[in-house]
Scaffold this motif. Structure first.
Motif, mmCIF file in Angstrom:
data_model
loop_
_atom_site.group_PDB
_atom_site.id
_atom_site.type_symbol
_atom_site.label_atom_id
_atom_site.label_comp_id
_atom_site.label_asym_id
_atom_site.label_seq_id
_atom_site.Cartn_x
_atom_site.Cartn_y
_atom_site.Cartn_z
ATOM 1 N N VAL A 11 -19.467 -45.238 1.044
ATOM 2 C CA VAL A 11 -19.645 -44.003 0.269
ATOM 3 C C VAL A 11 -18.357 -43.657 -0.467
ATOM 4 O O VAL A 11 -18.384 -43.265 -1.637
ATOM 5 C CB VAL A 11 -20.106 -42.851 1.183
ATOM 6 N N ALA A 12 -17.211 -43.816 0.191
ATOM 7 C CA ALA A 12 -15.931 -43.518 -0.458
ATOM 8 C C ALA A 12 -15.708 -44.431 -1.659
ATOM 9 O O ALA A 12 -15.286 -43.977 -2.725
ATOM 10 C CB ALA A 12 -14.781 -43.662 0.542
ATOM 11 N N GLY A 13 -16.012 -45.715 -1.515
ATOM 12 C CA GLY A 13 -15.891 -46.631 -2.644
ATOM 13 C C GLY A 13 -16.840 -46.275 -3.777
ATOM 14 O O GLY A 13 -16.488 -46.368 -4.953
ATOM 15 N N PHE A 14 -18.040 -45.820 -3.413
ATOM 16 C CA PHE A 14 -19.013 -45.434 -4.431
ATOM 17 C C PHE A 14 -18.603 -44.146 -5.135
ATOM 18 O O PHE A 14 -18.845 -43.989 -6.325
ATOM 19 C CB PHE A 14 -20.401 -45.301 -3.804
ATOM 20 N N VAL A 46 -25.144 -36.093 -9.737
ATOM 21 C CA VAL A 46 -24.909 -37.532 -9.678
ATOM 22 C C VAL A 46 -23.593 -37.825 -8.962
ATOM 23 O O VAL A 46 -23.499 -38.760 -8.175
ATOM 24 C CB VAL A 46 -24.930 -38.153 -11.095
ATOM 25 N N ILE A 47 -22.577 -37.002 -9.216
ATOM 26 C CA ILE A 47 -21.295 -37.209 -8.545
ATOM 27 C C ILE A 47 -21.423 -36.936 -7.047
ATOM 28 O O ILE A 47 -20.875 -37.661 -6.220
ATOM 29 C CB ILE A 47 -20.210 -36.310 -9.164
ATOM 30 N N LEU A 48 -22.167 -35.915 -6.697
ATOM 31 C CA LEU A 48 -22.294 -35.534 -5.293
ATOM 32 C C LEU A 48 -23.314 -36.367 -4.531
ATOM 33 O O LEU A 48 -23.338 -36.313 -3.297
ATOM 34 C CB LEU A 48 -22.656 -34.052 -5.186
ATOM 35 N N LEU A 49 -24.131 -37.139 -5.210
ATOM 36 C CA LEU A 49 -25.174 -37.911 -4.560
ATOM 37 C C LEU A 49 -24.667 -38.812 -3.422
ATOM 38 O O LEU A 49 -25.236 -38.784 -2.336
ATOM 39 C CB LEU A 49 -25.949 -38.726 -5.596
ATOM 40 N N PRO A 50 -23.609 -39.594 -3.603
ATOM 41 C CA PRO A 50 -23.172 -40.432 -2.479
ATOM 42 C C PRO A 50 -22.487 -39.645 -1.365
ATOM 43 O O PRO A 50 -22.324 -40.154 -0.260
ATOM 44 C CB PRO A 50 -22.202 -41.427 -3.118
ATOM 45 N N PHE A 76 -13.363 -41.181 6.172
ATOM 46 C CA PHE A 76 -13.870 -41.073 4.805
ATOM 47 C C PHE A 76 -12.724 -40.873 3.813
ATOM 48 O O PHE A 76 -12.637 -41.556 2.794
ATOM 49 C CB PHE A 76 -14.880 -39.931 4.698
ATOM 50 N N PHE A 77 -11.831 -39.943 4.111
ATOM 51 C CA PHE A 77 -10.739 -39.649 3.171
ATOM 52 C C PHE A 77 -9.716 -40.777 3.124
ATOM 53 O O PHE A 77 -9.120 -41.020 2.077
ATOM 54 C CB PHE A 77 -10.094 -38.306 3.500
ATOM 55 N N ILE A 78 -9.524 -41.492 4.216
ATOM 56 C CA ILE A 78 -8.636 -42.662 4.188
ATOM 57 C C ILE A 78 -9.210 -43.726 3.256
ATOM 58 O O ILE A 78 -8.498 -44.296 2.419
ATOM 59 C CB ILE A 78 -8.414 -43.219 5.607
ATOM 60 N N HIS A 79 -10.507 -43.994 3.375
ATOM 61 C CA HIS A 79 -11.131 -44.992 2.504
ATOM 62 C C HIS A 79 -11.181 -44.519 1.056
ATOM 63 O O HIS A 79 -11.017 -45.314 0.134
ATOM 64 C CB HIS A 79 -12.525 -45.346 3.005
ATOM 65 N N LEU A 80 -11.388 -43.232 0.851
ATOM 66 C CA LEU A 80 -11.370 -42.683 -0.502
ATOM 67 C C LEU A 80 -9.980 -42.846 -1.123
ATOM 68 O O LEU A 80 -9.845 -43.288 -2.272
ATOM 69 C CB LEU A 80 -11.775 -41.213 -0.484
ATOM 70 N N PHE A 81 -8.953 -42.530 -0.357
ATOM 71 C CA PHE A 81 -7.575 -42.681 -0.832
ATOM 72 C C PHE A 81 -7.248 -44.152 -1.089
ATOM 73 O O PHE A 81 -6.613 -44.491 -2.085
ATOM 74 C CB PHE A 81 -6.598 -42.094 0.190
ATOM 75 N N ILE A 116 -18.026 -54.746 -12.439
ATOM 76 C CA ILE A 116 -18.500 -56.111 -12.193
ATOM 77 C C ILE A 116 -18.593 -56.383 -10.697
ATOM 78 O O ILE A 116 -19.544 -57.017 -10.232
ATOM 79 C CB ILE A 116 -17.601 -57.140 -12.904
ATOM 80 N N THR A 117 -17.628 -55.903 -9.936
ATOM 81 C CA THR A 117 -17.664 -56.162 -8.496
ATOM 82 C C THR A 117 -18.794 -55.413 -7.797
ATOM 83 O O THR A 117 -19.160 -55.758 -6.677
ATOM 84 C CB THR A 117 -16.334 -55.791 -7.811
ATOM 85 N N ARG A 118 -19.370 -54.413 -8.420
ATOM 86 C CA ARG A 118 -20.483 -53.660 -7.831
ATOM 87 C C ARG A 118 -21.841 -54.263 -8.169
ATOM 88 O O ARG A 118 -22.853 -53.810 -7.665
ATOM 89 C CB ARG A 118 -20.464 -52.209 -8.307
ATOM 90 N N ILE A 119 -21.889 -55.287 -9.012
ATOM 91 C CA ILE A 119 -23.163 -55.913 -9.362
ATOM 92 C C ILE A 119 -23.580 -56.823 -8.203
ATOM 93 O O ILE A 119 -22.863 -57.750 -7.845
ATOM 94 C CB ILE A 119 -23.053 -56.739 -10.666
ATOM 95 N N PRO A 120 -24.739 -56.549 -7.597
ATOM 96 C CA PRO A 120 -25.166 -57.388 -6.476
ATOM 97 C C PRO A 120 -25.657 -58.760 -6.948
ATOM 98 O O PRO A 120 -26.161 -58.909 -8.059
ATOM 99 C CB PRO A 120 -26.302 -56.588 -5.843
ATOM 100 N N PHE A 121 -25.497 -59.730 -6.115
ATOM 101 C CA PHE A 121 -26.001 -61.088 -6.322
ATOM 102 C C PHE A 121 -25.433 -61.760 -7.562
ATOM 103 O O PHE A 121 -26.083 -62.624 -8.141
ATOM 104 C CB PHE A 121 -27.534 -61.110 -6.389
ATOM 105 N N LEU A 122 -24.254 -61.385 -7.984
ATOM 106 C CA LEU A 122 -23.605 -62.030 -9.124
ATOM 107 C C LEU A 122 -22.574 -63.012 -8.576
ATOM 108 O O LEU A 122 -21.579 -62.595 -7.981
ATOM 109 C CB LEU A 122 -22.925 -60.996 -10.027
ATOM 110 N N PRO A 123 -22.816 -64.303 -8.756
ATOM 111 C CA PRO A 123 -21.830 -65.267 -8.259
ATOM 112 C C PRO A 123 -20.596 -65.285 -9.150
ATOM 113 O O PRO A 123 -20.664 -64.974 -10.334
ATOM 114 C CB PRO A 123 -22.578 -66.601 -8.314
ATOM 115 N N SER A 124 -19.480 -65.621 -8.582
ATOM 116 C CA SER A 124 -18.215 -65.768 -9.312
ATOM 117 C C SER A 124 -17.869 -64.521 -10.102
ATOM 118 O O SER A 124 -17.579 -64.577 -11.300
ATOM 119 C CB SER A 124 -18.258 -66.981 -10.236
ATOM 120 N N LYS A 125 -17.857 -63.381 -9.434
ATOM 121 C CA LYS A 125 -17.561 -62.106 -10.094
ATOM 122 C C LYS A 125 -16.174 -62.120 -10.717
ATOM 123 O O LYS A 125 -15.965 -61.547 -11.789
ATOM 124 C CB LYS A 125 -17.683 -60.956 -9.098
#
Length: 187
Positions: A11-14, A46-50, A76-81, A116-125
């Motif tokens: 969620v923090a990454g999102f 949309v911002i608050l959704l995750p 959560f805040f450690i991962h967000l930071f 690009i790194t958030r696209i699922p199933f994409l080889p060789s991102k």
């Protein structure tokens, strides 16, 4: 790591991903005018959704293992930071190491990598990112060779760090277990 902390990390990454996307949208004059006039509440939602699943897990009555609500909020805040810091560090690396004339352009390139790194199933991102970055250099009138070098170094360093973070602990444990096994066989 308990499932709640994994969820909070995601969620923090999102949240960082959505903040970057929203900033790119708002920095475009045409799009920001439309958002400002018509979609203020929708944009906030949309911002608050995750954040909603994170709040749900933080406020549930159960404890996951030995983690309290405050500890889960801290995770959560450690991962967000961590996510925001990595994004900022990548922007600084690209800006300082290449011949880009704009810090905002560095931000756009790092945002491209994030998307690009958030696209699922994409080889060789990483290869897709480098290819798109070099292609963007043509459009943005940025020297291709300098930008390509920086992008390749960033991608290589990320791969090396990933292998070190995963491989070194495994190697240490393997060597430790092998030595313990030899001592038991000798004794």
């Amino acid at each position: 790591m308990p499932s709640r902390t994994l969820l909070l990390s995601g969620v923090a990454g999102f949240v960082v991903f959505l903040a970057v996307a929203l900033y790119l949208l708002l920095s475009s004059p045409a799009i920001s005018g439309i958002i400002a006039q018509n979609m203020k509440l929708a944009t906030i939602l949309v911002i608050l959704l995750p954040v909603i699943p994170a709040l749900f897990f933080l406020n549930s009555g159960r404890k996951e293992g030995s983690f309290s609500k405050q500890q889960l909020a801290g995770v959560f805040f450690i991962h967000l930071f961590r996510s925001a810091s990595a994004l900022t560090l990548d922007m600084l690396i690209i800006f300082c190491a290449s011949s880009l004339y704009s810090f905002y352009l560095s931000f756009e390139i790092v945002a491209l990598r994030l998307f690009i790194t958030r696209i699922p199933f994409l080889p060789s991102k990483d290869l897709v990112f480098v290819w798109l970055g070099i292609s963007a250099a043509k459009v943005l009138n940025v020297p291709q060779a300098g930008l390509a070098t920086v992008l390749m170094i960033m991608t290589s360093l990320q791969q090396i760090l990933d292998y070190l973070l995963i491989g070194l602990p495994w190697l240490v444990e393997y060597i430790w277990q092998t030595r313990l096994g030899k001592k038991k066989n000798e004794g």
